[in-house]
Design an enzyme around this catalytic site. Sequence first.
Site, PDB file in Angstrom:
ATOM      1  N   SER A  30       5.529   5.904  -6.912  1.00  0.00           N
ATOM      2  CA  SER A  30       5.936   7.272  -7.250  1.00  0.00           C
ATOM      3  C   SER A  30       5.963   8.184  -6.025  1.00  0.00           C
ATOM      4  CB  SER A  30       5.012   7.836  -8.331  1.00  0.00           C
ATOM      5  OG  SER A  30       3.662   7.725  -7.940  1.00  0.00           O
ATOM      6  N   THR A  31       5.047   7.980  -5.067  1.00  0.00           N
ATOM      7  CA  THR A  31       5.044   8.822  -3.863  1.00  0.00           C
ATOM      8  C   THR A  31       6.241   8.455  -2.981  1.00  0.00           C
ATOM      9  OG1 THR A  31       2.636   8.610  -4.019  1.00  0.00           O
ATOM     10  CG2 THR A  31       3.495   9.797  -2.118  1.00  0.00           C
ATOM     11  N   ASP A  81       5.386   4.728   3.240  1.00  0.00           N
ATOM     12  CA  ASP A  81       4.980   4.138   1.957  1.00  0.00           C
ATOM     13  C   ASP A  81       3.668   4.758   1.475  1.00  0.00           C
ATOM     14  OD1 ASP A  81       4.965   2.551  -0.284  1.00  0.00           O
ATOM     15  OD2 ASP A  81       4.666   0.656   0.779  1.00  0.00           O
ATOM     16  N   ALA A  83      -0.041   4.402  -0.931  1.00  0.00           N
ATOM     17  CA  ALA A  83      -1.187   3.482  -0.928  1.00  0.00           C
ATOM     18  C   ALA A  83      -2.003   3.724  -2.194  1.00  0.00           C
ATOM     19  CB  ALA A  83      -2.058   3.708   0.301  1.00  0.00           C
ATOM     20  N   ASP A  84      -2.771   2.717  -2.571  1.00  0.00           N
ATOM     21  CA  ASP A  84      -3.701   2.886  -3.696  1.00  0.00           C
ATOM     22  C   ASP A  84      -5.046   3.391  -3.207  1.00  0.00           C
ATOM     23  OD1 ASP A  84      -1.931   1.912  -5.809  1.00  0.00           O
ATOM     24  OD2 ASP A  84      -1.985   0.064  -4.642  1.00  0.00           O
ATOM     25  N   GLY A  95      -0.319  -2.393  -3.528  1.00  0.00           N
ATOM     26  CA  GLY A  95       0.128  -3.419  -4.464  1.00  0.00           C
ATOM     27  C   GLY A  95      -0.060  -3.035  -5.912  1.00  0.00           C
ATOM     28  N   GLY A  96      -0.497  -1.779  -6.142  1.00  0.00           N
ATOM     29  CA  GLY A  96      -0.601  -1.306  -7.524  1.00  0.00           C
ATOM     30  C   GLY A  96       0.731  -1.405  -8.251  1.00  0.00           C
ATOM     31  N   GLY A  97       1.817  -1.332  -7.475  1.00  0.00           N
ATOM     32  CA  GLY A  97       3.165  -1.460  -8.054  1.00  0.00           C
ATOM     33  C   GLY A  97       3.720  -2.861  -7.899  1.00  0.00           C
ATOM     34  N   GLU A 103       6.209  -5.185   0.940  1.00  0.00           N
ATOM     35  CA  GLU A 103       5.680  -4.047   1.706  1.00  0.00           C
ATOM     36  C   GLU A 103       5.036  -4.536   3.008  1.00  0.00           C
ATOM     37  OE1 GLU A 103       4.705  -0.988  -1.962  1.00  0.00           O
ATOM     38  OE2 GLU A 103       3.133  -2.340  -1.319  1.00  0.00           O
TER      39      GLU A 103
HETATM   40  O1  LIG Z   1       1.498  -0.292  -3.026  1.00  0.00           O
HETATM   41  C1  LIG Z   1       2.258   0.275  -3.784  1.00  0.00           C
HETATM   42  C2  LIG Z   1       3.219  -0.459  -4.640  1.00  0.00           C
HETATM   43  O2  LIG Z   1       3.045  -1.854  -4.566  1.00  0.00           O
HETATM   44  C3  LIG Z   1       2.232   1.753  -3.872  1.00  0.00           C
HETATM   45  O3  LIG Z   1       2.419   2.293  -2.601  1.00  0.00           O
HETATM   46  C4  LIG Z   1       0.910   2.195  -4.432  1.00  0.00           C
HETATM   47  O4  LIG Z   1       0.691   1.541  -5.667  1.00  0.00           O
HETATM   48  C5  LIG Z   1       0.859   3.717  -4.638  1.00  0.00           C
HETATM   49  O5  LIG Z   1       1.683   4.079  -5.694  1.00  0.00           O
HETATM   50  P1  LIG Z   1       1.910   5.583  -6.122  1.00  0.00           P
HETATM   51  O6  LIG Z   1       2.594   6.269  -4.970  1.00  0.00           O
HETATM   52  O7  LIG Z   1       2.796   5.482  -7.346  1.00  0.00           O
HETATM   53  O8  LIG Z   1       0.575   6.201  -6.439  1.00  0.00           O
END
Ligand SMILES: O=C(CO)[C@H](O)[C@H](O)COP(=O)(O)O
Length: 220
Positions: A30-31, A81, A83-84, A95-97, A103
């Site tokens: 989302s970010t 990018d 990050a979690d 890797g939350g996504g 990546e």
């Molecule tokens: O590593 C990721 C995807 O694999 C994202 O950068 C991470 O999950 C952060 O996501 P968001 O910006 O939605 O909080």
Amino acid sequence: MSQDELKKAVGYAALEYIKPGMMVGVGTGSTASYFIDALNTMKEDILGTVSSSIASTEKLERLGIKVFDCNEVDSIDVYVDGADEINPALKMIKGGGAALTREKIVAAIAKKFVCIADQSKVVDVLGKFPLPVEVIPMARAYVARRLVTLGGTPIYRQGIKTDNGNVILDVHNLSIIDPIALEKEINSIAGVVTVGLFSQRGADVALIGTSDGVKTLTLK
Ligand SMILES: O=C(CO)[C@H](O)[C@H](O)COP(=O)(O)O
């Protein structure tokens, strides 16, 4: 400000690092999606992008932003990018996504990694966020047993296939004191494609969205 507004603020703040003629690496989530919106305002000026997921590629192409295959480019000037989790040494859990492998590849090629995150992602010790591990499907049970011996509690992320056709184990209950050692150890397990620890190649700069504005973290 809401968490979403903080994500939007850092997504747009990252434009500061994008200069005309650059090849830009684009993250996932989302970010990163807000960063794509921001990049759209200067799409005529950049050379193009390399994307870290099918989802980001689809959004970039919908907006008419050129996406190159990773194999077509020699280098990427800047990778932006989310990050979690990120620690003060700019090492991250990602890797939350489920996009961790692509990546990591884009990050490896990039000259500079700009992490964009809201303040909830900043931690002293990595590991509260379950550590994603991308695994070849036939190795799932074996890798899970090995992760237990490292002190973690792996949970199979049901119903998720990565862009590479693999599965994800999310490892709970880790307190990651030595991220580089753990990254190497998990990556050496047969059947592991990638662990979502970005410590050997961490970020170079982090833009953190706070209620007092965007703060910039760099390595001391
Ligand atoms: O590593 C990721 C995807 O694999 C994202 O950068 C991470 O999950 C952060 O996501 P968001 O910006 O939605 O909080």
